[in-house]
Design an enzyme around this catalytic site. Structure first.
Site, PDB file in Angstrom:
ATOM      1  N   SER A  46      29.489   9.342  57.149  1.00 52.51           N
ATOM      2  CA  SER A  46      29.588  10.504  56.261  1.00 52.51           C
ATOM      3  C   SER A  46      30.933  11.218  56.387  1.00 52.51           C
ATOM      4  O   SER A  46      31.415  11.496  57.494  1.00 52.51           O
ATOM      5  CB  SER A  46      28.468  11.500  56.572  1.00 52.51           C
ATOM      6  OG  SER A  46      28.629  12.666  55.796  1.00 52.51           O
ATOM      7  N   SER A  75      31.259  14.200  54.928  1.00 54.92           N
ATOM      8  CA  SER A  75      30.966  15.616  54.723  1.00 54.92           C
ATOM      9  C   SER A  75      31.529  16.526  55.808  1.00 54.92           C
ATOM     10  O   SER A  75      32.028  17.622  55.494  1.00 54.92           O
ATOM     11  CB  SER A  75      29.456  15.830  54.583  1.00 54.92           C
ATOM     12  OG  SER A  75      28.992  15.329  53.355  1.00 54.92           O
ATOM     13  N   THR A  96      21.104  13.520  53.118  1.00 55.51           N
ATOM     14  CA  THR A  96      21.487  12.292  52.427  1.00 55.51           C
ATOM     15  C   THR A  96      20.442  11.211  52.681  1.00 55.51           C
ATOM     16  O   THR A  96      19.354  11.482  53.210  1.00 55.51           O
ATOM     17  CB  THR A  96      22.921  11.874  52.839  1.00 55.51           C
ATOM     18  OG1 THR A  96      23.350  10.791  52.013  1.00 55.51           O
ATOM     19  CG2 THR A  96      23.012  11.493  54.307  1.00 55.51           C
ATOM     20  N   LYS A 120      16.215  12.746  50.968  1.00 51.62           N
ATOM     21  CA  LYS A 120      16.324  13.779  49.939  1.00 51.62           C
ATOM     22  C   LYS A 120      14.968  14.187  49.379  1.00 51.62           C
ATOM     23  O   LYS A 120      14.745  15.358  49.060  1.00 51.62           O
ATOM     24  CB  LYS A 120      17.270  13.317  48.829  1.00 51.62           C
ATOM     25  CG  LYS A 120      18.712  13.196  49.306  1.00 51.62           C
ATOM     26  CD  LYS A 120      19.671  12.831  48.199  1.00 51.62           C
ATOM     27  CE  LYS A 120      21.083  12.740  48.752  1.00 51.62           C
ATOM     28  NZ  LYS A 120      22.086  12.471  47.698  1.00 51.62           N
ATOM     29  N   ASN A 146      19.407  17.881  48.114  1.00 50.08           N
ATOM     30  CA  ASN A 146      20.459  17.486  49.043  1.00 50.08           C
ATOM     31  C   ASN A 146      21.033  18.671  49.807  1.00 50.08           C
ATOM     32  O   ASN A 146      21.917  18.495  50.643  1.00 50.08           O
ATOM     33  CB  ASN A 146      21.597  16.769  48.294  1.00 50.08           C
ATOM     34  CG  ASN A 146      22.447  17.732  47.479  1.00 50.08           C
ATOM     35  OD1 ASN A 146      21.929  18.622  46.814  1.00 50.08           O
ATOM     36  ND2 ASN A 146      23.760  17.555  47.520  1.00 50.08           N
ATOM     37  N   GLY A 197      15.818   6.506  43.534  1.00 51.34           N
ATOM     38  CA  GLY A 197      16.239   7.075  44.808  1.00 51.34           C
ATOM     39  C   GLY A 197      16.491   8.565  44.710  1.00 51.34           C
ATOM     40  O   GLY A 197      16.500   9.154  43.618  1.00 51.34           O
ATOM     41  N   ASN A 203      15.682   0.093  38.201  1.00 47.47           N
ATOM     42  CA  ASN A 203      15.212   0.113  39.585  1.00 47.47           C
ATOM     43  C   ASN A 203      14.408  -1.153  39.854  1.00 47.47           C
ATOM     44  O   ASN A 203      14.121  -1.930  38.938  1.00 47.47           O
ATOM     45  CB  ASN A 203      14.339   1.341  39.842  1.00 47.47           C
ATOM     46  CG  ASN A 203      14.414   1.814  41.278  1.00 47.47           C
ATOM     47  OD1 ASN A 203      15.329   2.538  41.651  1.00 47.47           O
ATOM     48  ND2 ASN A 203      13.475   1.390  42.108  1.00 47.47           N
ATOM     49  N   ARG A 204      14.047  -1.343  41.107  1.00 43.89           N
ATOM     50  CA  ARG A 204      13.076  -2.382  41.417  1.00 43.89           C
ATOM     51  C   ARG A 204      11.747  -2.024  40.749  1.00 43.89           C
ATOM     52  O   ARG A 204      11.498  -0.848  40.491  1.00 43.89           O
ATOM     53  CB  ARG A 204      12.867  -2.495  42.937  1.00 43.89           C
ATOM     54  CG  ARG A 204      14.086  -2.947  43.700  1.00 43.89           C
ATOM     55  CD  ARG A 204      13.713  -3.294  45.146  1.00 43.89           C
ATOM     56  NE  ARG A 204      13.025  -2.205  45.821  1.00 43.89           N
ATOM     57  CZ  ARG A 204      13.624  -1.207  46.454  1.00 43.89           C
ATOM     58  NH1 ARG A 204      14.939  -1.149  46.491  1.00 43.89           N
ATOM     59  NH2 ARG A 204      12.909  -0.267  47.052  1.00 43.89           N
ATOM     60  N   ARG A 245       8.639  -0.509  40.341  1.00 45.42           N
ATOM     61  CA  ARG A 245       7.869   0.488  41.075  1.00 45.42           C
ATOM     62  C   ARG A 245       7.232   1.438  40.078  1.00 45.42           C
ATOM     63  O   ARG A 245       7.838   1.768  39.040  1.00 45.42           O
ATOM     64  CB  ARG A 245       8.774   1.299  42.018  1.00 45.42           C
ATOM     65  CG  ARG A 245       9.446   0.494  43.122  1.00 45.42           C
ATOM     66  CD  ARG A 245      10.449   1.344  43.871  1.00 45.42           C
ATOM     67  NE  ARG A 245       9.846   2.478  44.541  1.00 45.42           N
ATOM     68  CZ  ARG A 245      10.550   3.442  45.141  1.00 45.42           C
ATOM     69  NH1 ARG A 245      11.872   3.404  45.120  1.00 45.42           N
ATOM     70  NH2 ARG A 245       9.936   4.443  45.739  1.00 45.42           N
TER      71      ARG A 245
END
Length: 294
Positions: free
Chosen positions: A32, A34, A81, A85, A106, A149, A171-172, A174
């Protein structure tokens, strides 16, 4: 001082001695940027506080335990992150409109009644895209890879609220993918469609797309696969990879003639808006940008 802190390493004595008041929680977290960005903002405004990386366990209940620990230590707030989240939103006693719509946050601010959560990923993304393209989100057909996500759902919500004419969520397979589309649809001015990675209609959808956003975590680890085959990319595409460093996907997109960028701009602006929630004012941007480029 360690590069990454665990719960066990964050003691009251350590926090007091090192003036730690803020941090970013994730797993993995060593990558990160940040801390260098937020520390530059804190220093520029003469705020005597340190911002650190916090590694939370992914076991059930571990993130919530980390928040209880930070509360006891008197933290001002935290960024959150991958992969926490949605946990951050669920743990908060109060949430802003974007967090509520996408179910992910976030940014956390510690208040007397508990943690308040915000989602600055969406506004940060919108500002970064404008800096890159000089276009608003309502001027672009947008396809989001990894829409389910924590980051992807926030960007999808921001695009819907901004009036994106066509929003494609990938997306996958789902149940959450269609649930997200159904949740956003009442707030959207344009159309929302869904697709799965590897599905046959993805090529047709990409032909109608100007902006492709990679909101998957692919690229954080060496050897990660590509989210879509690079031969589907053409010079008409703008490719924005939210990972804040160069990735194989972005490099291949550049080779295909796409305008590309990494997630540093989004990281910068989401961080600035998070700082505003912690301290009540927007920080100086130049020191933050310079720190990210070091």
């Amino acid at each position: 001082m360690p590069e990454v802190y665990t719960n066990a390493e964050l003691t009251a004595d350590t926090v007091r001695r090192e003036h730690i008041r803020l941090g970013v929680i994730g797993n993995p977290i060593a990558h990160s940027k940040s801390p260098q960005m937020q520390q530059a903002a804190l220093d520029a405004h003469g705020i005597p506080a340190r911002y650190i990386r916090i590694l939370a366990d992914t076991a059930a209940g571990a993130f919530e335990e980390t928040l209880r620990h930070l509360d006891e230590l008197g933290f001002t707030g935290a960024n959150v992150t991958v992969p926490f989240k949605k946990n951050a939103f669920a743990a908060a006693v109060k949430a802003d409109a974007l967090s509520t719509l996408c179910g992910a946050a976030n940014t956390l601010v510690r208040k007397e009644d508990g943690w308040h959560c915000h989602n600055t990923d969406g506004p940060g993304f919108e500002r970064a895209i404008f800096e890159l393209t000089h276009k608003k989100l309502h001027e672009l057909n947008i396809l989001i890879l990894g829409a389910c996500g924590g980051a992807g759902s926030a960007l999808a919500a921001q695009c819907a609220l901004a009036g994106c004419p066509q929003l494609t969520l990938v997306n996958r397979p789902r149940p959450q993918l269609q649930e997200l589309a159904d949740t956003l649809d009442p707030h959207a001015k344009g159309s929302i469609v869904t697709a799965h990675f590897g599905s046959g209609e993805l090529a047709d959808m990409l032909r109608q797309t100007q902006l492709i956003v990679n909101a998957t975590s692919l690229g954080l680890k060496v050897g990660d696969s590509l989210p879509i085959p690079p031969e589907l990319l053409t010079p008409q595409h703008i490719v924005y990879d939210i990972v804040p460093h160069d990735t194989p996907f972005r490099r291949l997109a550049t080779e295909q003639g796409c305008l590309t960028d990494n997630g540093l701009g989004m990281l910068l602006w989401q961080g600035a808006y998070a700082f505003e929630h912690w301290y009540g004012f927007l920080p100086q941007i130049a020191p933050m940008r310079a720190a990210l480029c070091r």
